[in-house]
Scaffold this motif. Sequence first.
Motif, mmCIF file in Angstrom:
data_model
loop_
_atom_site.group_PDB
_atom_site.id
_atom_site.type_symbol
_atom_site.label_atom_id
_atom_site.label_comp_id
_atom_site.label_asym_id
_atom_site.label_seq_id
_atom_site.Cartn_x
_atom_site.Cartn_y
_atom_site.Cartn_z
ATOM 1 N N SER A 159 0.577 -1.482 0.108
ATOM 2 C CA SER A 159 -0.090 0.067 0.090
ATOM 3 C C SER A 159 0.666 1.133 -0.250
ATOM 4 C CB SER A 159 -0.650 0.287 1.451
ATOM 5 O OG SER A 159 -0.044 0.131 2.444
ATOM 6 N N ILE A 160 2.011 0.904 0.652
ATOM 7 C CA ILE A 160 2.599 1.985 0.724
ATOM 8 C C ILE A 160 3.486 2.163 -0.567
ATOM 9 C CG2 ILE A 160 5.125 3.443 1.685
ATOM 10 C CD1 ILE A 160 4.321 1.829 4.287
ATOM 11 N N PHE A 161 3.613 1.333 -1.471
ATOM 12 C CA PHE A 161 4.914 1.772 -2.632
ATOM 13 C C PHE A 161 3.378 2.391 -4.104
ATOM 14 C CE2 PHE A 161 7.163 0.708 -6.286
ATOM 15 C CZ PHE A 161 6.329 0.286 -6.736
ATOM 16 N N GLY A 162 2.256 1.433 -3.690
ATOM 17 C CA GLY A 162 1.969 2.164 -4.459
ATOM 18 C C GLY A 162 1.058 3.366 -4.381
ATOM 19 N N GLY A 163 1.018 3.731 -3.266
ATOM 20 C CA GLY A 163 0.452 5.554 -2.842
ATOM 21 C C GLY A 163 1.687 6.068 -2.936
ATOM 22 N N LYS A 164 2.546 5.962 -3.036
ATOM 23 C CA LYS A 164 4.360 6.767 -3.694
ATOM 24 C C LYS A 164 3.856 6.870 -5.457
ATOM 25 C CE LYS A 164 8.932 6.856 -3.518
ATOM 26 N NZ LYS A 164 10.085 6.319 -3.343
ATOM 27 N N ILE A 165 3.791 5.484 -6.336
ATOM 28 C CA ILE A 165 3.574 6.038 -7.644
ATOM 29 C C ILE A 165 2.521 6.430 -7.965
ATOM 30 C CG2 ILE A 165 3.436 4.491 -9.296
ATOM 31 C CD1 ILE A 165 6.113 4.058 -8.266
ATOM 32 N N LYS A 166 0.932 6.312 -6.965
ATOM 33 C CA LYS A 166 0.189 7.198 -7.848
ATOM 34 C C LYS A 166 1.224 9.026 -7.647
ATOM 35 C CE LYS A 166 -3.032 4.179 -6.632
ATOM 36 N NZ LYS A 166 -4.452 3.354 -5.906
ATOM 37 N N HIS A 167 1.433 9.040 -6.099
ATOM 38 C CA HIS A 167 1.635 10.603 -5.977
ATOM 39 C C HIS A 167 2.859 11.176 -6.795
ATOM 40 C CE1 HIS A 167 2.900 14.016 -3.915
ATOM 41 N NE2 HIS A 167 4.115 14.165 -3.526
ATOM 42 N N GLU A 168 4.057 10.430 -7.386
ATOM 43 C CA GLU A 168 4.656 10.387 -8.625
ATOM 44 C C GLU A 168 4.104 11.042 -9.542
ATOM 45 O OE1 GLU A 168 8.554 7.956 -6.459
ATOM 46 O OE2 GLU A 168 7.740 7.721 -8.628
ATOM 47 N N LEU A 169 3.342 9.900 -9.872
ATOM 48 C CA LEU A 169 2.776 10.261 -11.189
ATOM 49 C C LEU A 169 1.511 11.312 -11.304
ATOM 50 C CD1 LEU A 169 1.375 6.174 -12.383
ATOM 51 C CD2 LEU A 169 3.175 7.663 -13.238
ATOM 52 N N SER A 170 1.120 11.566 -10.148
ATOM 53 C CA SER A 170 0.082 12.970 -10.154
ATOM 54 C C SER A 170 0.541 14.623 -11.108
ATOM 55 C CB SER A 170 -0.528 12.714 -8.612
ATOM 56 O OG SER A 170 -0.890 14.104 -8.577
ATOM 57 N N GLU A 171 1.597 13.856 -9.416
ATOM 58 C CA GLU A 171 2.720 15.535 -9.993
ATOM 59 C C GLU A 171 3.259 15.647 -11.244
ATOM 60 O OE1 GLU A 171 5.676 14.579 -7.376
ATOM 61 O OE2 GLU A 171 5.127 15.339 -5.846
ATOM 62 N N LEU A 172 3.578 14.030 -11.922
ATOM 63 C CA LEU A 172 3.593 14.515 -13.501
ATOM 64 C C LEU A 172 2.614 15.689 -14.043
ATOM 65 C CD1 LEU A 172 5.782 11.097 -14.091
ATOM 66 C CD2 LEU A 172 7.280 13.296 -13.462
ATOM 67 N N ASN A 173 1.934 14.254 -14.505
ATOM 68 C CA ASN A 173 0.196 14.775 -14.149
ATOM 69 C C ASN A 173 0.065 16.304 -14.780
ATOM 70 O OD1 ASN A 173 -2.216 14.648 -16.679
ATOM 71 N ND2 ASN A 173 -3.255 14.794 -14.565
ATOM 72 N N GLU A 174 0.346 16.881 -13.571
ATOM 73 C CA GLU A 174 -0.035 17.978 -12.768
ATOM 74 C C GLU A 174 1.266 19.546 -13.545
ATOM 75 O OE1 GLU A 174 -2.224 19.245 -11.342
ATOM 76 O OE2 GLU A 174 -1.838 21.162 -11.713
ATOM 77 N N LYS A 175 2.111 18.228 -13.698
ATOM 78 C CA LYS A 175 3.941 19.347 -14.717
ATOM 79 C C LYS A 175 3.126 19.320 -16.406
ATOM 80 C CE LYS A 175 7.490 18.740 -11.354
ATOM 81 N NZ LYS A 175 8.481 17.673 -11.044
ATOM 82 N N LEU A 176 2.637 18.690 -16.214
ATOM 83 C CA LEU A 176 2.489 18.170 -18.217
ATOM 84 C C LEU A 176 1.261 19.743 -18.104
ATOM 85 C CD1 LEU A 176 2.393 16.641 -20.739
ATOM 86 C CD2 LEU A 176 1.434 15.246 -20.155
ATOM 87 N N ARG A 177 0.004 19.262 -17.373
ATOM 88 C CA ARG A 177 -1.000 20.112 -17.314
ATOM 89 C C ARG A 177 -0.530 21.703 -17.659
ATOM 90 N NH1 ARG A 177 -5.596 18.272 -13.420
ATOM 91 N NH2 ARG A 177 -6.801 16.469 -14.169
ATOM 92 N N THR A 178 0.570 21.673 -16.443
ATOM 93 C CA THR A 178 1.032 23.575 -16.892
ATOM 94 C C THR A 178 1.245 24.011 -18.447
ATOM 95 O OG1 THR A 178 1.567 23.046 -13.796
ATOM 96 C CG2 THR A 178 2.798 24.796 -15.526
ATOM 97 N N SER A 179 2.777 23.427 -18.604
ATOM 98 C CA SER A 179 3.605 22.829 -19.751
ATOM 99 C C SER A 179 2.116 23.331 -20.713
ATOM 100 C CB SER A 179 4.342 21.896 -20.608
ATOM 101 O OG SER A 179 3.667 20.733 -20.618
ATOM 102 N N ASP A 180 0.708 22.817 -21.093
ATOM 103 C CA ASP A 180 0.260 23.401 -21.890
ATOM 104 C C ASP A 180 -0.762 24.039 -21.720
ATOM 105 O OD1 ASP A 180 -1.478 19.652 -22.009
ATOM 106 O OD2 ASP A 180 0.301 20.679 -22.857
#
Length: 357
Positions: free
Chosen positions: A81-102
């Motif tokens: 559960s800890i590992f899964g939460g960490k991966i989701k957090h990292e992917l969420s940050e990447l998605n937010e950065k992509l939105r900012t670039s758009d």
Amino acid sequence: MIHKIPGNSPTALEFYSTQASLYNWIGEYQKSLSILTSNPLIQTQLPYDKYHILTARNYEGLGNYQKAYQNMQEVCIYQDSIFGGKIKHELSELNEKLRTSDKELKIALLEKTQAQEQESRLRHTIYYLTVIGLLLIAISILLHKRKVQKKETELIAARQYIEGLENERKRLAKDLHDGVCNDLLGAILQMQQQSSAEDLKTNTIQTLEEIRSGVRAISHELMPPNFQFTDLNEMLADYFSKMQEISGISIQYTPYPHTDWSSISEHIGYEIYRIMQETTGNILKHTQAKVICIQIEKNATYLIIEVHHDGNWSPHADLSKGIGLRTINDRLKTIAGDYKIEKDKTGVNIHIQVHLH
């Protein structure tokens, strides 16, 4: 004096949790288990996974494998559960950065439109402004492309990391299936075929001991190193000692004297520890070596590791083949290191050199 302190105070709870760990270490499993289960507040002094691991070891020592299995299941669920939460957090940050670039790209296109509208009003003045605007747009597009490429690289790295974890899980599943499961099946068949109670007891104990050694080897491979209270030298010495005990093969570890091990960063120490795990595992699995000699020397610029064994030349010696050696190569790239294997009359030599600065 501990009994004069309130039983639910942090000092008393820390004392009892330490006492439980020591009882487990010396084999007093019932005493350790009694301490852990008598006061629920002891769980507040230990991390959730460490508490259940200690409880599982006590049940295992007492022969209650059902309870031991249940506690280890709690550990696996918690860590997953800890590992899964960490991966989701990292992917969420990447998605937010992509939105900012758009959004930045849309802003650049809007500036271009405004520059074209001003050109119709002030032809001569807007000419220079248009040139400047086009240059700004070109720079913005180049920066946007670089950001997109960076995000793609980060996503690819994340996928590769996840794939690596999946491969490691498959390897672990294969080790458990081919090793522990088959050994347990052999133990069952032996118990069914033995007619003498004494022979049954002797053979069963021997088989269970082999299974226990196999499980310990797998757990030692998976356990991450903790550099908070120790250094690379102590971690390697402990690991080689355990592997020698499990495998029965002589592992002679000789660190260079008068070395300041604390000067080696935790990042480099972690990668070196994993590289030595993989290297030692390859030797034990593939070479039929009887003696392994390991020397480590550190100077102002380099960390040099020399490994020699008297086994056969490994069929996986090419770094371009085999998941394990590809992993070694990838880890060495991250810490500016190289890996070389040579054979001579006395056996096989492995040379590892890492640039420290």
